[in-house]
Design a protein around this motif. Structure first.
Motif, short mmCIF file in Angstrom:
data_model
loop_
_atom_site.label_atom_id
_atom_site.label_comp_id
_atom_site.label_asym_id
_atom_site.label_seq_id
_atom_site.Cartn_x
_atom_site.Cartn_y
_atom_site.Cartn_z
N LEU A 580 -16.73 57.32 84.94
CA LEU A 580 -15.33 57.53 84.55
C LEU A 580 -15.01 56.72 83.29
CD1 LEU A 580 -12.59 58.81 85.20
CD2 LEU A 580 -12.12 56.86 86.69
N LYS A 581 -15.46 55.48 83.27
CA LYS A 581 -15.20 54.63 82.11
C LYS A 581 -15.88 55.21 80.86
CE LYS A 581 -14.99 50.26 82.97
NZ LYS A 581 -15.32 48.84 83.26
N ASP A 582 -17.13 55.65 81.01
CA ASP A 582 -17.85 56.28 79.89
C ASP A 582 -17.10 57.52 79.40
OD1 ASP A 582 -19.87 54.44 79.87
OD2 ASP A 582 -21.28 55.64 81.03
N SER A 583 -16.58 58.30 80.33
CA SER A 583 -15.87 59.52 79.97
C SER A 583 -14.59 59.23 79.19
CB SER A 583 -15.54 60.34 81.23
OG SER A 583 -16.72 60.72 81.91
N PHE A 584 -13.86 58.20 79.62
CA PHE A 584 -12.64 57.82 78.89
C PHE A 584 -12.97 57.31 77.48
CE2 PHE A 584 -10.17 57.07 83.06
CZ PHE A 584 -9.59 58.33 82.97
N LYS A 585 -14.13 56.66 77.34
CA LYS A 585 -14.56 56.23 76.00
C LYS A 585 -14.75 57.45 75.08
CE LYS A 585 -17.08 52.09 77.51
NZ LYS A 585 -18.44 51.49 77.62
N ILE A 586 -15.35 58.50 75.62
CA ILE A 586 -15.57 59.71 74.83
C ILE A 586 -14.24 60.38 74.52
CG2 ILE A 586 -16.64 62.00 74.82
CD1 ILE A 586 -18.58 59.65 74.47
N VAL A 587 -13.29 60.34 75.47
CA VAL A 587 -11.95 60.88 75.20
C VAL A 587 -11.33 60.17 74.00
CG1 VAL A 587 -9.59 61.10 76.09
CG2 VAL A 587 -11.54 61.67 77.56
N ASN A 588 -11.43 58.84 73.98
CA ASN A 588 -10.90 58.09 72.84
C ASN A 588 -11.63 58.42 71.54
OD1 ASN A 588 -8.77 56.67 74.00
ND2 ASN A 588 -10.06 54.98 74.69
N LYS A 589 -12.93 58.60 71.64
CA LYS A 589 -13.71 58.99 70.46
C LYS A 589 -13.25 60.35 69.95
CE LYS A 589 -18.55 59.90 69.11
NZ LYS A 589 -19.96 59.89 69.58
N PHE A 590 -12.97 61.27 70.86
CA PHE A 590 -12.52 62.61 70.48
C PHE A 590 -11.13 62.56 69.84
CE2 PHE A 590 -10.96 66.97 71.91
CZ PHE A 590 -11.64 67.64 70.90
N LYS A 591 -10.26 61.70 70.38
CA LYS A 591 -8.92 61.56 69.80
C LYS A 591 -9.01 61.05 68.35
CE LYS A 591 -6.15 60.76 73.99
NZ LYS A 591 -5.34 59.77 74.73
N LYS A 592 -9.92 60.10 68.11
CA LYS A 592 -10.12 59.60 66.74
C LYS A 592 -10.65 60.71 65.84
CE LYS A 592 -10.98 54.78 68.10
NZ LYS A 592 -12.00 53.69 68.19
N PHE A 593 -11.56 61.52 66.38
CA PHE A 593 -12.11 62.64 65.61
C PHE A 593 -11.00 63.62 65.22
CE2 PHE A 593 -13.51 67.08 65.79
CZ PHE A 593 -14.51 67.11 64.81
N LEU A 594 -10.12 63.96 66.19
CA LEU A 594 -9.02 64.90 65.92
C LEU A 594 -8.02 64.30 64.93
CD1 LEU A 594 -8.40 66.17 69.56
CD2 LEU A 594 -9.35 67.52 67.69
N THR A 595 -7.75 63.00 65.07
CA THR A 595 -6.82 62.33 64.15
C THR A 595 -7.32 62.44 62.72
OG1 THR A 595 -6.11 60.79 65.87
CG2 THR A 595 -5.73 60.13 63.59
N PHE A 596 -8.61 62.23 62.53
CA PHE A 596 -9.21 62.34 61.20
C PHE A 596 -9.25 63.80 60.74
CE2 PHE A 596 -13.02 63.13 58.61
CZ PHE A 596 -12.78 62.29 57.54
N HIS A 597 -9.66 64.71 61.65
CA HIS A 597 -9.86 66.12 61.29
C HIS A 597 -8.55 66.79 60.87
CE1 HIS A 597 -12.40 69.76 61.45
NE2 HIS A 597 -11.28 70.38 61.78
N PHE A 598 -7.46 66.48 61.60
CA PHE A 598 -6.17 67.12 61.32
C PHE A 598 -5.19 66.18 60.59
CE2 PHE A 598 -7.62 69.73 64.97
CZ PHE A 598 -7.44 71.00 64.43
#
Length: 604
Positions: A580-598
C-alpha cells in the motif's frame, strides 16, 4: 527475545522464509543484536554499509538529496543495495533509538548465493512489488492464474468439407461423439449446432441429402491454445455459448466444452450467466444476487486478480442490463437507442454494486419522450436488483440523461467551454461510457465527437486534469499513513489513491484520442503510443491493482456502502502495508508527472 522468537521474526520477513531449515539455522548463529541512539548516521555516501539491518524497535529515516525518501519501522529491513553495489545515494539516519538485528556484509553476500534470495534483492521496484503480491497470495493461488487452454482436455473436432451431405456429416459426428459439426470451405469455417439441425432439418425443409453448408452458421467463435482458460470462461459467458473452438495459429486442434471448463475451475459463474439468460421476469433475476456476491468471494479466496474478477463481474452485469433492457422496452423502441453505463461500470472496474451511472442515447429523429416510462421502469428494476441509486442522479430515470444524439453533442459543446465543477464531473463520467444494449454505433459517434472536440485543447484538458490534486495522498512527509479521525482513524482508498490514477489516466487518454475505457487498458495504450515508458506503465498498473485489491477486501467487509472505501492500515498484514505504501508513492509520482505534463501549477 528468545531464539525461537528471533527465528519467527526472521521467517516472517520476505524473502528469508524461502531459506531451508539448515540455511535458516546457520543464519541465526550469525545474527547480532545492536543498539544505536537517535541521530546516528548508519549509511551515507561517505559511510559504507557494514550490515543488513532488521528493525526490532525504533525507526530509521532514509534521505535522498536532503528529502525523506522512506521511513523504516519495526519489522522493516534495509539496505541490501548498499551491500550489493557498494555505493548509495541515500543517507540512513536513526530517527528513534534503534534496536535491530544485523547480518554482517560478508554473511549477507553469502546468502545471495541462494538463487531465490538473489532474485528478490536484485529486482527493480516493479518486479519486487509483483513478487511481494505473489507471496502475499501464494497460499491461495489457483489454476485461474496460470492455466492455459492447452492444459485442459480438448474434444476432437468434427470437421467436414462444405460439399459433404448432412447425412454423412451426422455419421461422422456420431462416430467422434462430437457436440457440433465444423464446416470447412477453403479455410473459411462455419458451424452446425443442435439448434441448426432442429430448426432447419427436423422443423425446416432441409433434406439430409443436401450439402451440410446449407444449414451451417457463420461466425465461428475461437480461442488460441496459448490463451488463458479464464479468457475462455469470459468468452463463453459473454456469448452465451457452451463451447469454443481451439486454434493453433490457423489450424483447428479441438473443442473446449463448458462442462470440462466448469469442472476444472469448480465454480458456477457460467451457471449464473445461463440463469440470467433464462430469466423470465425481475423476480428470477433477484434470486441471483446472492450468487453474484458469493462468486466474487469465491474467486477472491482462490487468489484471482481483481482485474479478472471485475471483468467477469462486468460481463455478468452487462447480461443483467441487457435482460432488464428487453423487459422494460417494447421491441420496436430497442433498435433506435443505446443504453450506456458510465463510471466504474463503463470502465469494467465495478465489483460489488456501487452507485448507478447510466444514460440513454436516442437516435436523431425519434422522440425521446417515447422512452420516458420505459426508462423509469428500467431504473426501478435496477434498484430492485440492488444497484444503488446514484446520489448525483446520473440515471436513465433523470431526463437530463435521456437525449437524442444531437442533444448529447450540444451537451459536449457545453462541457468543453463551461468547465464548472459539475460539468467536469459529468464529462469525466461520460468519457467512461460503454454501450450495454441497443445500437452501439450511437455511442461510438458521440465518443468520436467528444475526442475531436477536445483535441489540442490543452488549456481545457489542464483544467480537467487538475482534479487529481483535489485529494491529498494519505502518506505523510515521513512516509507514514495519514488517517482521518472523523472516520475512526482510517484512510480513504478511493480519494487517496484510486481516483488520481483513474482520472489522470482518463484525461491523458482524452488528450491523445485513446478510446479504451478500462484503466489498465488505457495505461497499456499510453505505453504503446510512447507517451509513458514501459516501466512507469507497469508501476501504474501494479499500484492500481494493489489499491483495487485492498479496496475489494474492504468492500466485502463493510457493513454499509459508505464504509466501503475506508481501511485502517494497521489491520493489514505487513506485506500489504508495504504494498500500500509503495502504491501511494507511485500515486504521488503520477501526480508530479501530470503536474509537469499539463502545467497544473499555472491552472487557477
Amino acid at each position: 527475545m528468545s531464539i525461537l522468537d528471533q527465528k519467527k521474526l526472521i521467517e516472517s520477513i520476505h524473502p528469508f522464509e524461502l531459506l531451508s531449515s539448515n540455511e535458516l539455522n546457520n543464519l541465526m548463529k550469525k545474527i547480532d543484536i545492536a543498539y544505536y541512539p537517535k541521530d546516528t548516521v548508519l549509511i551515507s555516501k561517505s559511510i559504507n554499509g557494514i550490515a543488513f539491518y532488521i528493525i526490532i524497535k525504533g525507526s530509521v529515516c532514509e534521505f535522498v538529496d536532503g528529502e525523506i525518501h522512506n521511513v523504516y519501522n519495526s519489522g522493516d529491513s534495509f539496505d541490501a543495495d548498499t551491500l550489493i553495489y557498494e555505493k548509495t545515494q541515500s543517507k540512513f539516519v536513526v530517527d528513534e533509538d534503534l534496536i535491530c538485528y544485523e547480518i554482517k556484509k560478508d554473511d549477507f553476500l553469502d546468502l545471495m548465493q541462494n538463487k531465490k534470495i538473489q532474485s528478490y534483492f536484485l529486482q527493480d521496484f516493479v518486479s519486487r512489488h509483483q513478487q511481494l503480491k505473489n507471496h502475499d497470495m501464494q497460499s491461495e493461488l489457483s489454476p485461474f492464474l496460470v492455466s492455459k487452454v492447452s492444459d485442459i482436455f480438448l474434444h476432437e473436432a468434427c470437421i467436414v468439407d462444405a460439399d459433404v451431405s448432412i447425412y454423412d456429416a451426422l455419421i461422422k459426428q456420431q462416430k467422434l461423439k462430437a457436440k457440433v459439426i465444423i464446416v470447412n470451405e477453403d479455410k473459411h469455417y462455419s458451424i452446425v449446432t443442435d439448434t441448426d439441425l432442429r430448426e432447419k432439418v427436423l422443423l425446416g425443409d432441409a433434406e439430409v441429402s443436401q450439402q451440410i453448408s446449407k444449414i451451417s452458421t457463420s461466425g465461428l467463435i475461437t480461442i488460441d491454445k496459448n490463451d488463458f482458460l479464464f479468457n475462455a470462461l469470459l468468452i463463453m459467458t459473454h456469448n452465451s455459448i457452451k463451447r469454443v473452438v481451439v486454434m493453433d495459429e490457423d489450424k483447428i486442434i479441438g473443442v473446449l466444452e463448458q462442462l470440462d471448463l466448469l469442472s476444472y475451475f469448480a465454480n458456477h459463474s457460467h451457471l449464473v450467466a445461463v440463469q440470467i439468460d433464462k430469466a423470465q421476469d425481475i423476480n428470477d433475476l433477484k434470486l441471483l444476487q446472492d450468487d453474484l456476491k458469493n462468486l466474487i468471494v469465491t474467486l477472491r479466496a482462490k487468489g484471482v486478480k481483481v482485474r479478472y474478477i471485475s471483468k467477469l463481474v462486468s460481463t455478468l452485469n452487462i447480461k443483467i442490463y441487457k435482460k432488464v433492457f428487453t423487459m422494460s422496452l417494447p421491441t420496436q423502441l430497442q433498435k433506435d437507442c443505446a443504453l450506456i453505463v458510465m463510471g466504474s461500470e463503463g470502465r469494467e472496474e465495478q465489483m460489488l454494486k456501487t452507485d448507478q451511472d447510466n444514460a440513454l442515447i436516442v437516435r436523431d429523429g425519434v422522440s425521446v419522450e417515447l422512452y420516458t416510462e420505459p426508462m423509469i421502469k428500467l431504473n426501478s428494476y435496477l434498484l430492485e436488483l440492488g444497484f444503488p441509486k446514484c446520489k448525483g442522479d446520473v440515471m436513465v430515470s433523470n431526463e437530463f440523461w435521456r437525449r437524442d444524439t444531437s442533444g448529447y453533442k450540444s451537451l459536449i459543446d457545453e462541457w468543453s467551454t463551461s468547465m464548472s465543477d459539475v460539468d467536469v464531473q459529468n464529462l469525466s463520467i461520460f468519457i467512461d461510457a460503454k454501450c450495454v444494449s441497443g445500437d452501439k454505433e450511437l455511442l461510438d459517434e458521440l465518443i468520436t465527437y467528444l475526442h475531436d472536440n477536445f483535441h489540442q485543447r490543452d488549456d481545457v484538458l489542464a483544467h480537467i486534469a487538475k482534479a487529481v490534486l483535489n485529494f491529498e495522498t494519505p502518506l505523510s512527509m515521513f512516509l507514514g499513513f495519514v488517517l482521518e479521525k472523523e472516520h475512526e482513524n482510517k484512510l480513504d482508498l478511493k480519494k487517496g489513491g484510486i481516483f488520481a490514477l483513474v482520472h489522470g489516466v482518463r484525461v491523458m487518454c482524452l488528450k491523445y484520442k485513446i478510446k479504451q475505457t478500462n484503466t489498465i487498458e488505457r495505461i497499456k495504450e499510453l505505453n504503446n503510443q510512447g507517451i509513458i515508458d514501459k516501466n512507469f506503465a507497469t508501476e501504474l498498473i501494479e499500484s492500481f491493482d494493489t489499491l483495487s485489491s485492498i479496496r475489494l477486501t474492504a468492500m466485502l467487509e463493510a457493513k454499509k456502502l459508505d464504509e466501503s472505501n475506508y481501511i485502517n492500515p494497521k489491520n493489514l498484514p505487513k506485506i500489504q502495508r508495504d504494498l500500500l505504501k509503495d502504491s501511494f508513492k507511485i500515486v504521488n509520482k503520477f501526480k508530479k508527472f501530470l503536474t509537469f505534463h499539463f502545467h497544473l501549477e499555472m491552472v487557477s
